[in-house]
Motif scaffolding. Sequence first.
Motif, short mmCIF file in Angstrom:
data_model
loop_
_atom_site.label_atom_id
_atom_site.label_comp_id
_atom_site.label_asym_id
_atom_site.label_seq_id
_atom_site.Cartn_x
_atom_site.Cartn_y
_atom_site.Cartn_z
N ALA A 52 0.81 -1.21 0.00
CA ALA A 52 0.00 0.00 0.00
C ALA A 52 0.84 1.27 0.00
O ALA A 52 0.41 2.31 -0.52
CB ALA A 52 -0.94 0.00 1.21
N ALA A 53 2.05 1.20 0.56
CA ALA A 53 2.90 2.40 0.63
C ALA A 53 3.25 2.92 -0.76
O ALA A 53 3.53 4.12 -0.92
CB ALA A 53 4.17 2.09 1.41
N TYR A 54 3.23 2.06 -1.77
CA TYR A 54 3.48 2.50 -3.14
C TYR A 54 2.24 3.12 -3.78
O TYR A 54 2.34 3.72 -4.86
CB TYR A 54 3.90 1.30 -4.00
N CYS A 55 1.09 2.97 -3.12
CA CYS A 55 -0.18 3.27 -3.78
C CYS A 55 -0.95 4.44 -3.19
O CYS A 55 -1.93 4.90 -3.79
CB CYS A 55 -1.08 2.02 -3.74
N THR A 86 11.76 11.89 -1.00
CA THR A 86 11.16 11.41 0.25
C THR A 86 10.12 10.36 -0.08
O THR A 86 9.04 10.68 -0.61
CB THR A 86 10.49 12.57 1.02
N PRO A 87 10.40 9.09 0.17
CA PRO A 87 9.42 8.04 -0.13
C PRO A 87 8.09 8.29 0.59
O PRO A 87 8.06 8.82 1.70
CB PRO A 87 10.10 6.77 0.38
N ASN A 88 7.00 7.92 -0.06
CA ASN A 88 5.69 8.06 0.56
C ASN A 88 5.61 7.21 1.82
O ASN A 88 6.22 6.13 1.90
CB ASN A 88 4.60 7.66 -0.41
N ALA A 96 -6.87 -5.05 13.38
CA ALA A 96 -6.62 -6.47 13.16
C ALA A 96 -5.32 -6.93 13.80
O ALA A 96 -5.24 -8.03 14.37
CB ALA A 96 -6.61 -6.78 11.67
N LEU A 97 -4.30 -6.09 13.71
CA LEU A 97 -2.98 -6.42 14.26
C LEU A 97 -2.78 -5.86 15.66
O LEU A 97 -1.77 -6.15 16.30
CB LEU A 97 -1.88 -5.92 13.33
N LYS A 98 -3.73 -5.01 16.08
CA LYS A 98 -3.64 -4.36 17.40
C LYS A 98 -2.29 -3.66 17.57
O LYS A 98 -1.59 -3.82 18.58
CB LYS A 98 -3.89 -5.37 18.52
N SER A 99 -1.95 -2.87 16.57
CA SER A 99 -0.63 -2.24 16.54
C SER A 99 -0.69 -0.91 15.82
O SER A 99 -1.48 -0.73 14.87
CB SER A 99 0.38 -3.15 15.84
N VAL A 100 0.14 0.03 16.28
CA VAL A 100 0.44 1.22 15.48
C VAL A 100 1.25 0.75 14.27
O VAL A 100 2.16 -0.08 14.41
CB VAL A 100 1.25 2.24 16.30
N ILE A 101 0.93 1.26 13.10
CA ILE A 101 1.61 0.86 11.87
C ILE A 101 2.33 2.06 11.28
O ILE A 101 1.75 3.15 11.11
CB ILE A 101 0.60 0.31 10.82
N VAL A 102 3.62 1.88 10.98
CA VAL A 102 4.43 2.90 10.30
C VAL A 102 5.01 2.24 9.05
O VAL A 102 5.76 1.28 9.15
CB VAL A 102 5.58 3.40 11.20
N THR A 103 4.66 2.76 7.88
CA THR A 103 5.07 2.11 6.63
C THR A 103 5.66 3.13 5.67
O THR A 103 5.11 4.22 5.50
CB THR A 103 3.88 1.40 5.97
N HIS A 104 6.77 2.75 5.03
CA HIS A 104 7.41 3.59 4.02
C HIS A 104 7.49 2.85 2.69
O HIS A 104 7.73 1.65 2.63
CB HIS A 104 8.84 3.97 4.44
N GLN A 105 7.31 3.61 1.63
CA GLN A 105 7.50 3.14 0.27
C GLN A 105 8.97 2.83 0.03
O GLN A 105 9.86 3.44 0.64
CB GLN A 105 7.04 4.23 -0.70
N GLY A 106 9.25 1.91 -0.87
CA GLY A 106 10.62 1.63 -1.27
C GLY A 106 11.05 2.46 -2.46
O GLY A 106 10.38 3.42 -2.86
N THR A 107 12.17 2.08 -3.05
CA THR A 107 12.70 2.79 -4.21
C THR A 107 11.74 2.68 -5.38
O THR A 107 11.28 1.58 -5.72
CB THR A 107 14.06 2.20 -4.62
N THR A 173 6.95 -1.27 12.37
CA THR A 173 7.46 -0.53 11.22
C THR A 173 7.61 -1.51 10.06
O THR A 173 8.09 -2.64 10.24
CB THR A 173 8.80 0.15 11.53
N ILE A 174 7.20 -1.08 8.87
CA ILE A 174 7.08 -1.97 7.72
C ILE A 174 7.64 -1.28 6.49
O ILE A 174 7.51 -0.06 6.34
CB ILE A 174 5.59 -2.33 7.47
N GLY A 175 8.23 -2.04 5.59
CA GLY A 175 8.67 -1.45 4.33
C GLY A 175 9.30 -2.48 3.42
O GLY A 175 9.76 -3.54 3.85
N HIS A 176 9.33 -2.14 2.15
CA HIS A 176 9.91 -2.98 1.10
C HIS A 176 11.11 -2.24 0.50
O HIS A 176 11.05 -1.04 0.28
CB HIS A 176 8.84 -3.23 0.02
N SER A 177 12.22 -2.96 0.30
CA SER A 177 13.39 -2.38 -0.35
C SER A 177 13.94 -1.22 0.49
O SER A 177 14.18 -1.40 1.69
CB SER A 177 13.00 -1.94 -1.77
#
Length: 301
Positions: A52-55, A86-88, A96-107, A173-177
């Motif tokens: 989703a970070a790419y979208c 600055t990646p999105n 669902a995960l009962k968590s704060v989510i921090v996600t960054h887009q990759g290259t 914290t989540i991210g690809h690449s």
Amino acid sequence: MLSKISRSFALFAALLGLSTSAAPLSEKRAGITRVSASTIAGYTLYTQFARAAYCTGGKATWKCGAACKANQDFVIYAGGGDGAATPNWFVGWSPALKSVIVTHQGTDPTQFLSIINDLDLGLDKLDQKYFTGLSSSFYVHGGFQDTFKRSADAVLAAVKKVLVDHPNAPVTTIGHSLGGAIAILNSVFIKNKIPSVTVKTVGYGVPRLANPAFASYLVGKGITRINNDSDFIPILPGRGLGYAHPDGEIHITDDKTWNSCLGQDNADDNCTTGHVASVLLGNIFDHLGAYNGVWIGSLYC
């Protein structure tokens, strides 16, 4: 579009991988454990966040097609980035995960400034403004740290807002690449600034970002790095340039088996460092997926 992406990543790999073949040799190790089907399924929501970070386009709205629908209960608090220098990114709450989510887009290989973030190969000391009190022996990829810093303050402010509504919640914290590298730095940064919080990281196709001292410090810090088959991004930058991985690798083999790899840069054939000995033996399209059926990148928005 696919050919343009392939050419861009080929340039990226050529520049980052010059010393890969000159890296220190590693002995093959034991410590390979097959990941259960239920555990694999449990990563799917995290994978969809990375996708989703790419979208999202950096907007603080949760409308990005199938990737957002896969986490339809997500409550977004903040978003930002320009998709280039600055990646999105986005921050919010996952019931669902009962968590704060921090996600960054990759290259984004179609954006020149995004690629430049990866090519600043020098190892820099951790910036004490963001990593107060950490050892002066810890060094990090200069381009990754500079990219992380462009959104760090806004991300931390958003995390604090979510924690007001969900006190004592963990942060993921989540991210690809490149986004995975930023996710690791975010996990250290957030823990540094909010010591009471529990933080973990789920990254996909994450390149090396730390010198051996910093990578060893990261061991046991709740980092999971999921690498797909012959993806060569995780073997970059080369160890000959002074880089190392922390622990936490899960490697997906060509028969879709998920293997948990003990230690750092495990050179067993069932792990990335052993399976992908050089960029010439890799496949850049494995960087995009599939991760248990989910593909990640701007092509899949």
